[in-house]
Design a protein around this motif. Sequence first.
Motif, PDB file in Angstrom:
ATOM      1  N   UNK A 160       0.769  -1.315   0.375  1.00  0.00           N
ATOM      2  CA  UNK A 160       0.191   0.510  -0.272  1.00  0.00           C
ATOM      3  C   UNK A 160       0.626   1.436   0.613  1.00  0.00           C
ATOM      4  N   UNK A 161       0.309   1.660  -1.173  1.00  0.00           N
ATOM      5  CA  UNK A 161       1.329   3.538  -0.627  1.00  0.00           C
ATOM      6  C   UNK A 161       1.119   4.211   0.557  1.00  0.00           C
ATOM      7  N   UNK A 162       0.447   4.135   1.603  1.00  0.00           N
ATOM      8  CA  UNK A 162       1.050   4.586   2.700  1.00  0.00           C
ATOM      9  C   UNK A 162       2.215   3.821   3.429  1.00  0.00           C
ATOM     10  N   UNK A 163       3.223   2.393   3.351  1.00  0.00           N
ATOM     11  CA  UNK A 163       4.169   2.472   3.714  1.00  0.00           C
ATOM     12  C   UNK A 163       5.079   2.208   2.346  1.00  0.00           C
ATOM     13  N   UNK A 164       4.818   2.476   1.642  1.00  0.00           N
ATOM     14  CA  UNK A 164       6.696   2.825   0.542  1.00  0.00           C
ATOM     15  C   UNK A 164       7.285   3.998   1.521  1.00  0.00           C
ATOM     16  N   UNK A 165       8.053   3.167   1.409  1.00  0.00           N
ATOM     17  CA  UNK A 165       9.655   4.657   1.939  1.00  0.00           C
ATOM     18  C   UNK A 165      10.751   4.610   0.802  1.00  0.00           C
ATOM     19  N   UNK A 166      11.678   5.584   1.021  1.00  0.00           N
ATOM     20  CA  UNK A 166      12.228   6.113  -0.488  1.00  0.00           C
ATOM     21  C   UNK A 166      13.355   4.923  -0.799  1.00  0.00           C
ATOM     22  N   UNK A 167      14.051   4.263   1.002  1.00  0.00           N
ATOM     23  CA  UNK A 167      14.164   3.220   1.245  1.00  0.00           C
ATOM     24  C   UNK A 167      14.066   2.006   0.390  1.00  0.00           C
ATOM     25  N   UNK A 168      12.374   1.386   0.691  1.00  0.00           N
ATOM     26  CA  UNK A 168      12.055   0.740   0.603  1.00  0.00           C
ATOM     27  C   UNK A 168      12.411   0.554  -1.074  1.00  0.00           C
ATOM     28  N   UNK A 169      11.820   1.592  -2.108  1.00  0.00           N
ATOM     29  CA  UNK A 169      12.203   1.697  -3.286  1.00  0.00           C
ATOM     30  C   UNK A 169      14.102   1.550  -3.796  1.00  0.00           C
ATOM     31  N   UNK A 170      14.761   2.114  -2.944  1.00  0.00           N
ATOM     32  CA  UNK A 170      16.388   1.638  -3.226  1.00  0.00           C
ATOM     33  C   UNK A 170      15.897   0.157  -3.652  1.00  0.00           C
ATOM     34  N   UNK A 171      16.042  -0.132  -2.112  1.00  0.00           N
ATOM     35  CA  UNK A 171      16.283  -1.446  -1.636  1.00  0.00           C
ATOM     36  C   UNK A 171      15.383  -2.233  -3.103  1.00  0.00           C
ATOM     37  N   UNK A 196       6.138   5.306  -6.511  1.00  0.00           N
ATOM     38  CA  UNK A 196       5.686   6.115  -6.478  1.00  0.00           C
ATOM     39  C   UNK A 196       5.902   7.738  -6.828  1.00  0.00           C
ATOM     40  N   UNK A 197       5.563   8.132  -7.904  1.00  0.00           N
ATOM     41  CA  UNK A 197       6.322   9.566  -7.989  1.00  0.00           C
ATOM     42  C   UNK A 197       6.745  10.524  -6.983  1.00  0.00           C
ATOM     43  N   UNK A 198       6.418   9.886  -6.407  1.00  0.00           N
ATOM     44  CA  UNK A 198       7.049  11.105  -4.876  1.00  0.00           C
ATOM     45  C   UNK A 198       8.583  10.544  -3.968  1.00  0.00           C
ATOM     46  N   UNK A 199       8.588   9.468  -4.582  1.00  0.00           N
ATOM     47  CA  UNK A 199      10.276   8.873  -4.549  1.00  0.00           C
ATOM     48  C   UNK A 199      11.080   9.135  -5.962  1.00  0.00           C
ATOM     49  N   UNK A 200       9.936   9.549  -6.842  1.00  0.00           N
ATOM     50  CA  UNK A 200      11.236   9.308  -8.220  1.00  0.00           C
ATOM     51  C   UNK A 200      11.774  10.429  -8.475  1.00  0.00           C
ATOM     52  N   UNK A 201      13.103   9.984  -8.015  1.00  0.00           N
ATOM     53  CA  UNK A 201      13.964  11.154  -7.860  1.00  0.00           C
ATOM     54  C   UNK A 201      15.696  10.201  -8.358  1.00  0.00           C
ATOM     55  N   UNK A 202      16.886  11.575  -9.303  1.00  0.00           N
ATOM     56  CA  UNK A 202      17.984  11.173  -9.912  1.00  0.00           C
ATOM     57  C   UNK A 202      18.591   9.955  -9.091  1.00  0.00           C
ATOM     58  N   UNK A 203      18.757   9.494  -8.266  1.00  0.00           N
ATOM     59  CA  UNK A 203      19.092   9.182  -6.544  1.00  0.00           C
ATOM     60  C   UNK A 203      18.374   7.501  -7.004  1.00  0.00           C
ATOM     61  N   UNK A 204      17.374   7.484  -7.224  1.00  0.00           N
ATOM     62  CA  UNK A 204      16.620   6.462  -7.235  1.00  0.00           C
ATOM     63  C   UNK A 204      15.660   5.767  -8.538  1.00  0.00           C
TER      64      UNK A 204
END
Length: 161
Positions: free
Chosen positions: A125-136, A152-160
């Motif tokens: 669920x989106x409420x449980x997604x974090x930047x660290x989870x996306x990186x992993x 999710x769009x809010x976690x799309x950074x050049x780093x990710x």
Amino acid sequence: MNPLTDREKWDVRKIAENSNHYSSLPEHHRTAAVSMAAVLASGHNLEYVPETVINKEICRVALNSKNVDCTVLPHIPYSDVQKEGIQRFSGNTPAFVMYSFVDITDAKTAWESVKADAYCLQFIPEKLITADLCKMALQHPDTDKKVLGFIPEKFRTPEIE
């Protein structure tokens, strides 16, 4: 516990002869005793247990019945018992398949699922997604470009990306 009624004895006998009999019973015949006998005969009968009868004990019995597999997980309304099922099936079921049947409701389960398979990110669920989870997820050895679509769009950074 109350002794079985004649009707319950008859239903239990029929279930012992054919585990599929339980699903054809009218709901008012699916008592606690009959339901317990049904999930002992086949864990897949948990799907037909009425909400008024279902409890953690009957869910655990279903998890430990002979012919059960991970498809029983969505019929277990208790997250702690679902986690027990995940542990039970993890040795012989791909993580993606197993977690597709689970309601992921906490950060620990979210982390474990993505750690096991990056594609599990789509079940979080989106409420449980974090930047660290996306990186992993993106650093997972089996990741490909499709995983980006689950971020999710809010976690799309050049780093990710």
